[in-house]
Design an enzyme around this catalytic site. Structure first.
Site, PDB file in Angstrom:
ATOM      1  N   GLU A  93       0.687  -1.239   0.266  1.00  0.00           N
ATOM      2  CA  GLU A  93      -0.123  -0.005   0.074  1.00  0.00           C
ATOM      3  C   GLU A  93       0.835   1.415  -0.018  1.00  0.00           C
ATOM      4  O   GLU A  93       1.788   1.111   0.644  1.00  0.00           O
ATOM      5  CB  GLU A  93      -0.896  -0.142   1.353  1.00  0.00           C
ATOM      6  CG  GLU A  93      -1.667  -1.183   1.526  1.00  0.00           C
ATOM      7  CD  GLU A  93      -2.522  -1.556   0.341  1.00  0.00           C
ATOM      8  OE1 GLU A  93      -3.035  -0.831  -0.396  1.00  0.00           O
ATOM      9  OE2 GLU A  93      -3.169  -2.832   0.316  1.00  0.00           O
ATOM     10  N   TYR A  94       0.422   2.386  -0.491  1.00  0.00           N
ATOM     11  CA  TYR A  94       1.119   3.548  -0.592  1.00  0.00           C
ATOM     12  C   TYR A  94       1.415   4.191   0.896  1.00  0.00           C
ATOM     13  O   TYR A  94       0.179   3.896   1.709  1.00  0.00           O
ATOM     14  CB  TYR A  94       0.487   4.492  -1.527  1.00  0.00           C
ATOM     15  CG  TYR A  94      -0.466   5.255  -1.029  1.00  0.00           C
ATOM     16  CD1 TYR A  94      -0.296   6.255  -0.199  1.00  0.00           C
ATOM     17  CD2 TYR A  94      -1.809   4.901  -1.528  1.00  0.00           C
ATOM     18  CE1 TYR A  94      -1.540   7.077   0.237  1.00  0.00           C
ATOM     19  CE2 TYR A  94      -2.930   5.598  -1.260  1.00  0.00           C
ATOM     20  CZ  TYR A  94      -2.856   6.730  -0.158  1.00  0.00           C
ATOM     21  OH  TYR A  94      -3.936   7.153   0.146  1.00  0.00           O
ATOM     22  N   GLU A 143       0.461   0.210  -4.646  1.00  0.00           N
ATOM     23  CA  GLU A 143      -0.943   0.364  -4.805  1.00  0.00           C
ATOM     24  C   GLU A 143      -1.105   1.937  -4.762  1.00  0.00           C
ATOM     25  O   GLU A 143      -0.776   2.798  -4.081  1.00  0.00           O
ATOM     26  CB  GLU A 143      -1.798  -0.202  -3.515  1.00  0.00           C
ATOM     27  CG  GLU A 143      -3.115   0.333  -3.299  1.00  0.00           C
ATOM     28  CD  GLU A 143      -3.258   1.541  -2.418  1.00  0.00           C
ATOM     29  OE1 GLU A 143      -3.824   2.580  -3.023  1.00  0.00           O
ATOM     30  OE2 GLU A 143      -2.794   1.361  -1.259  1.00  0.00           O
ATOM     31  N   GLU A 155      -6.241   5.579  -5.558  1.00  0.00           N
ATOM     32  CA  GLU A 155      -6.785   6.925  -5.864  1.00  0.00           C
ATOM     33  C   GLU A 155      -6.945   7.080  -7.211  1.00  0.00           C
ATOM     34  O   GLU A 155      -7.562   8.011  -7.876  1.00  0.00           O
ATOM     35  CB  GLU A 155      -6.107   7.920  -5.076  1.00  0.00           C
ATOM     36  CG  GLU A 155      -4.480   8.694  -5.868  1.00  0.00           C
ATOM     37  CD  GLU A 155      -3.487   7.665  -5.228  1.00  0.00           C
ATOM     38  OE1 GLU A 155      -2.368   7.716  -5.575  1.00  0.00           O
ATOM     39  OE2 GLU A 155      -3.842   6.353  -4.602  1.00  0.00           O
ATOM     40  N   SER A 173      -1.180  10.466  -2.014  1.00  0.00           N
ATOM     41  CA  SER A 173      -2.221  10.081  -3.154  1.00  0.00           C
ATOM     42  C   SER A 173      -2.512  11.463  -3.952  1.00  0.00           C
ATOM     43  O   SER A 173      -2.859  11.386  -5.066  1.00  0.00           O
ATOM     44  CB  SER A 173      -3.050   9.251  -2.558  1.00  0.00           C
ATOM     45  OG  SER A 173      -3.884  10.010  -1.790  1.00  0.00           O
ATOM     46  N   ARG A 174      -2.588  12.521  -3.145  1.00  0.00           N
ATOM     47  CA  ARG A 174      -2.833  13.726  -3.796  1.00  0.00           C
ATOM     48  C   ARG A 174      -1.718  14.091  -4.641  1.00  0.00           C
ATOM     49  O   ARG A 174      -2.075  14.801  -5.606  1.00  0.00           O
ATOM     50  CB  ARG A 174      -3.173  14.734  -2.700  1.00  0.00           C
ATOM     51  CG  ARG A 174      -4.728  15.099  -2.225  1.00  0.00           C
ATOM     52  CD  ARG A 174      -5.015  13.835  -1.340  1.00  0.00           C
ATOM     53  NE  ARG A 174      -4.438  13.640   0.027  1.00  0.00           N
ATOM     54  CZ  ARG A 174      -4.547  12.774   0.765  1.00  0.00           C
ATOM     55  NH1 ARG A 174      -5.310  11.892   0.542  1.00  0.00           N
ATOM     56  NH2 ARG A 174      -4.061  12.937   2.049  1.00  0.00           N
TER      57      ARG A 174
END
Length: 295
Positions: A97-98, A124, A127, A171-172
């Protein structure tokens, strides 16, 4: 992936919080990609025994077992690097996962290790599989950006476990880079009130064409999880994303991508572009952290 698999990859899930639990559910449900995977057990620091009939196994057993060929790393971010290294060294493929690591150097080392071992290392990014992102991508394509901003708000997050805000919020950053190409850092500030569990990180970035983008992460008690964005183009503006529907099965979509990689169905070019984007985002996160600590 419509033919039935000749073989299944044995999987162990490390960490059974929110993401790990969803991963275990997906692995045990009849999906096309799950047919290639066989959930052998899970690893947790807590003594859980078994979850819905899936056995807990020790980290040592997961690393040494011939049956385990794949590790899903769903533990807290601060432990990702160590787990990835151990599983790659043990000759296992890794889905994580990130953020995959909390430093750029570590990420580069782990990619090299994966390449040496001939294993898939997959970070991953659910998003990018969201309906909102698909909508944005369609809206942004072919337009000239004048300026933009993205603000994300949420409740408090422990930095010890999830990393500096530029990493925990990567993720942003991934959205911005995926929409507008590689970015460079202009400046960054971090305002913190530890006693109130409040923090606000403000980052000024620019595109290769020098259009300014502002990214803000704001976290504190009482702040709801929300995303506010505004992009101004020569041809008009986009303010916030309409409600485009539910993000169904985004972890499953990510698993499908991972299985395609295991089966060698991604081109070298696609894999190289993805790796470049991931390292670019981690590099920016690192620069932002350094910039904020200089102040």
């Amino acid at each position: 992936m419509n033919h039935s698999p000749e073989r299944k990859f044995g999987v162990v899930v490390v960490g059974v919080g929110r993401a790990g639990s969803v991963r275990m559910r997906d692995l045990r449900n009849p999906h096309p990609s799950s047919a290639f995977l066989n959930l052998i057990g899970f690893v947790s620091r807590r003594e859980l025994g078994s979850i819905d009939g899936v056995q807990q196994i020790s980290l040592e057993d997961a690393l040494s077992s011939q049956e385990v060929e794949v590790a899903y790393i769903c533990s807290e971010s601060s432990s990702h690097e160590d787990y990835i290294r151990q599983f790659l060294n043990a000759g296992k493929h890794v889905l994580v996962e990130y953020p995959m690591t909390l430093s750029l150097v570590a990420a580069q080392e782990l990619w090299e290790l994966a390449e040496q071992k001939g294993k898939v290392l997959h970070e991953e990014h659910v998003e990018l599989l969201m309906e909102e992102f698909a909508f944005l991508k369609k809206e942004v394509v072919g337009k000239d950006l004048l300026k933009g901003s993205l603000l994300f708000t949420a409740g408090p997050l422990e930095e010890e476990r999830f990393g500096f805000p530029a990493f925990s919020g990567i993720s942003r950053l991934t959205w911005l880079v995926s929409l507008f190409g590689e970015l460079s850092l202009v400046s960054a500030t971090l305002e913190e009130r530890k006693e109130d569990q409040y923090m606000k990180m403000t980052v000024c970035l620019e595109t290769e064409k020098k259009s300014p983008l502002t990214w803000i992460e704001e976290k504190g008690p009482g702040l709801k999880r929300n995303r506010y964005l505004s992009f101004h183009f020569k041809s008009g503006s986009l303010e916030n994303v309409p409600n485009v529907g539910i993000n169904k099965n985004i972890f499953l979509k990510d698993q499908n991508i991972f299985v395609q990689k295991l089966l060698g169905q991604f081109s070298e070019k696609e894999l190289a572009a993805e790796k470049k984007r991931i390292l670019h985002c981690l590099g920016l996160a690192e620069e932002i952290r350094k910039y904020c600590s200089r102040k």
